[in-house]
Scaffold this motif. Structure first.
Motif, PDB file in Angstrom:
ATOM      1  N   LYS A  14       0.792  -1.177   0.114  1.00 14.05           N
ATOM      2  CA  LYS A  14      -0.090  -0.023   0.116  1.00 14.05           C
ATOM      3  C   LYS A  14       0.759   1.214   0.135  1.00 14.05           C
ATOM      4  CE  LYS A  14      -3.975  -2.040   2.007  1.00 14.05           C
ATOM      5  NZ  LYS A  14      -4.932  -2.334   3.269  1.00 14.05           N
ATOM      6  N   LEU A  15       1.923   1.219   0.669  1.00 14.22           N
ATOM      7  CA  LEU A  15       2.958   2.114   0.788  1.00 14.22           C
ATOM      8  C   LEU A  15       3.600   2.530  -0.598  1.00 14.22           C
ATOM      9  CD1 LEU A  15       4.471   1.840   4.416  1.00 14.22           C
ATOM     10  CD2 LEU A  15       3.135   3.892   3.636  1.00 14.22           C
ATOM     11  N   LYS A  16       3.896   1.464  -1.136  1.00 13.55           N
ATOM     12  CA  LYS A  16       4.514   1.472  -2.609  1.00 13.55           C
ATOM     13  C   LYS A  16       3.490   2.284  -3.696  1.00 13.55           C
ATOM     14  CE  LYS A  16       6.082  -2.475  -3.932  1.00 13.55           C
ATOM     15  NZ  LYS A  16       6.640  -3.682  -4.340  1.00 13.55           N
ATOM     16  N   GLN A  17       2.212   1.913  -3.423  1.00 16.90           N
ATOM     17  CA  GLN A  17       1.173   2.209  -4.374  1.00 16.90           C
ATOM     18  C   GLN A  17       0.826   3.750  -4.122  1.00 16.90           C
ATOM     19  OE1 GLN A  17      -0.048   0.723  -6.825  1.00 16.90           O
ATOM     20  NE2 GLN A  17      -0.922   2.639  -7.540  1.00 16.90           N
ATOM     21  N   LEU A  18       0.932   3.941  -2.918  1.00 21.81           N
ATOM     22  CA  LEU A  18       0.747   5.423  -2.452  1.00 21.81           C
ATOM     23  C   LEU A  18       1.741   6.411  -2.993  1.00 21.81           C
ATOM     24  CD1 LEU A  18      -0.960   7.657  -1.143  1.00 21.81           C
ATOM     25  CD2 LEU A  18       0.352   7.125   0.940  1.00 21.81           C
ATOM     26  N   ALA A  19       3.017   6.041  -2.846  1.00 20.80           N
ATOM     27  CA  ALA A  19       4.131   6.653  -3.668  1.00 20.80           C
ATOM     28  C   ALA A  19       4.221   6.650  -5.063  1.00 20.80           C
ATOM     29  CB  ALA A  19       5.446   5.792  -3.150  1.00 20.80           C
ATOM     30  N   ARG A  20       3.724   5.844  -5.704  1.00 24.82           N
ATOM     31  CA  ARG A  20       3.335   6.006  -7.186  1.00 24.82           C
ATOM     32  C   ARG A  20       2.284   6.887  -7.396  1.00 24.82           C
ATOM     33  NH1 ARG A  20       2.665  -0.028  -7.368  1.00 24.82           N
ATOM     34  NH2 ARG A  20       4.883  -0.921  -7.280  1.00 24.82           N
ATOM     35  N   ASP A  21       1.097   6.887  -6.508  1.00 29.95           N
ATOM     36  CA  ASP A  21       0.084   7.725  -6.937  1.00 29.95           C
ATOM     37  C   ASP A  21       0.457   9.084  -6.693  1.00 29.95           C
ATOM     38  OD1 ASP A  21      -1.314   5.249  -7.650  1.00 29.95           O
ATOM     39  OD2 ASP A  21      -2.390   5.198  -5.580  1.00 29.95           O
ATOM     40  N   ARG A  22       1.173   9.379  -5.869  1.00 32.53           N
ATOM     41  CA  ARG A  22       1.786  10.731  -5.553  1.00 32.53           C
ATOM     42  C   ARG A  22       3.162  10.920  -6.360  1.00 32.53           C
ATOM     43  NH1 ARG A  22       1.788  11.883   0.617  1.00 32.53           N
ATOM     44  NH2 ARG A  22       2.482  13.811   0.010  1.00 32.53           N
ATOM     45  N   MET A  23       3.216  10.260  -7.201  1.00 30.79           N
ATOM     46  CA  MET A  23       4.528  10.582  -7.840  1.00 30.79           C
ATOM     47  C   MET A  23       5.720  10.922  -6.874  1.00 30.79           C
ATOM     48  SD  MET A  23       3.414  12.059 -11.566  1.00 30.79           S
ATOM     49  CE  MET A  23       2.999  13.558 -10.881  1.00 30.79           C
ATOM     50  N   ALA A  24       5.618  10.148  -5.777  1.00 28.83           N
ATOM     51  CA  ALA A  24       6.881  10.564  -4.769  1.00 28.83           C
ATOM     52  C   ALA A  24       7.658   9.218  -4.376  1.00 28.83           C
ATOM     53  CB  ALA A  24       6.126  10.920  -3.322  1.00 28.83           C
ATOM     54  N   THR A  25       8.662   9.450  -3.787  1.00 31.00           N
ATOM     55  CA  THR A  25       9.571   8.218  -3.517  1.00 31.00           C
ATOM     56  C   THR A  25       9.043   7.704  -2.007  1.00 31.00           C
ATOM     57  OG1 THR A  25      11.333   9.627  -2.095  1.00 31.00           O
ATOM     58  CG2 THR A  25      11.599   9.171  -4.665  1.00 31.00           C
ATOM     59  N   GLN A  27      11.173   7.311   0.380  1.00 29.54           N
ATOM     60  CA  GLN A  27      11.857   8.044   1.163  1.00 29.54           C
ATOM     61  C   GLN A  27      11.099   9.529   1.470  1.00 29.54           C
ATOM     62  OE1 GLN A  27      14.573   7.310   3.120  1.00 29.54           O
ATOM     63  NE2 GLN A  27      13.963   9.150   3.980  1.00 29.54           N
ATOM     64  N   GLU A  28      10.320  10.054   0.636  1.00 28.59           N
ATOM     65  CA  GLU A  28       9.465  11.233   0.790  1.00 28.59           C
ATOM     66  C   GLU A  28       8.299  10.744   1.716  1.00 28.59           C
ATOM     67  OE1 GLU A  28      10.825  13.595  -3.377  1.00 28.59           O
ATOM     68  OE2 GLU A  28       8.979  12.314  -3.346  1.00 28.59           O
ATOM     69  N   LEU A  29       7.579   9.914   1.363  1.00 31.76           N
ATOM     70  CA  LEU A  29       6.384   9.413   2.208  1.00 31.76           C
ATOM     71  C   LEU A  29       7.008   8.914   3.539  1.00 31.76           C
ATOM     72  CD1 LEU A  29       4.564   6.669   0.446  1.00 31.76           C
ATOM     73  CD2 LEU A  29       3.963   9.060   0.499  1.00 31.76           C
ATOM     74  N   ALA A  30       8.235   8.444   3.999  1.00 34.94           N
ATOM     75  CA  ALA A  30       8.728   8.404   5.176  1.00 34.94           C
ATOM     76  C   ALA A  30       9.144   9.525   5.863  1.00 34.94           C
ATOM     77  CB  ALA A  30       9.980   7.467   5.273  1.00 34.94           C
ATOM     78  N   ASP A  31       9.793  10.514   5.294  1.00 32.11           N
ATOM     79  CA  ASP A  31       9.973  11.783   5.803  1.00 32.11           C
ATOM     80  C   ASP A  31       8.844  12.577   6.208  1.00 32.11           C
ATOM     81  OD1 ASP A  31      12.722  11.295   5.113  1.00 32.11           O
ATOM     82  OD2 ASP A  31      12.688  12.529   3.285  1.00 32.11           O
ATOM     83  N   GLU A  32       7.719  12.578   5.542  1.00 31.89           N
ATOM     84  CA  GLU A  32       6.691  13.267   5.931  1.00 31.89           C
ATOM     85  C   GLU A  32       5.980  12.641   6.916  1.00 31.89           C
ATOM     86  OE1 GLU A  32       2.034  13.966   3.873  1.00 31.89           O
ATOM     87  OE2 GLU A  32       3.542  13.465   2.571  1.00 31.89           O
ATOM     88  N   ALA A  33       6.029  11.233   7.043  1.00 35.04           N
ATOM     89  CA  ALA A  33       5.216  10.500   7.976  1.00 35.04           C
ATOM     90  C   ALA A  33       5.900  11.083   9.404  1.00 35.04           C
ATOM     91  CB  ALA A  33       5.231   8.932   7.799  1.00 35.04           C
ATOM     92  N   PHE A  34       7.362  10.938   9.494  1.00 34.56           N
ATOM     93  CA  PHE A  34       7.933  10.953  10.592  1.00 34.56           C
ATOM     94  C   PHE A  34       8.269  12.644  10.920  1.00 34.56           C
ATOM     95  CE2 PHE A  34      10.113   7.026   9.483  1.00 34.56           C
ATOM     96  CZ  PHE A  34       9.659   6.291  10.600  1.00 34.56           C
ATOM     97  N   ALA A  35       8.113  13.614  10.143  1.00 34.18           N
ATOM     98  CA  ALA A  35       7.854  14.958  10.502  1.00 34.18           C
ATOM     99  C   ALA A  35       6.385  15.275  11.084  1.00 34.18           C
ATOM    100  CB  ALA A  35       7.889  15.691   9.273  1.00 34.18           C
ATOM    101  N   ASP A  36       5.410  14.295  10.537  1.00 30.77           N
ATOM    102  CA  ASP A  36       3.668  14.724  11.261  1.00 30.77           C
ATOM    103  C   ASP A  36       3.893  13.965  12.669  1.00 30.77           C
ATOM    104  OD1 ASP A  36       3.058  15.813   8.873  1.00 30.77           O
ATOM    105  OD2 ASP A  36       1.957  13.969   8.118  1.00 30.77           O
TER     106      ASP A  36
END
Length: 77
Positions: A14-25, A27-36
């Protein structure tokens, strides 16, 4: 610094799919999650964030002090 984090297969897919859908890596998802997560718990993310928090705390302290009434004591004669 690299660290390993384990995910179950379903969550990772699901995380890989979310990254693809958002055109993000991933790592970018992880950075956002940990910042939040840090923000949620009131932990500054960087120096700029720490300075903002410090100013807020200082101004809150000043407001608290200015709300007190000060009375002058007259000397007895």
């Amino acid at each position: 610094m690299r660290k390993l984090i384990a995910f179950d297969d379903d969550t990772f897919d699901k995380l890989k799919q979310l990254a693809r859908d958002r055109m993000a890596t991933f790592q970018e998802l992880a950075d956002e999650a940990f910042a939040d997560l840090l923000k949620k718990h009131g932990i500054p993310i960087d120096l700029k964030d720490a300075l903002r928090k410090s100013v807020r705390l200082a101004s809150h302290s000043v407001e608290k002090d200015s709300g007190r009434r000060r009375t002058a004591h007259k000397p007895k004669r």
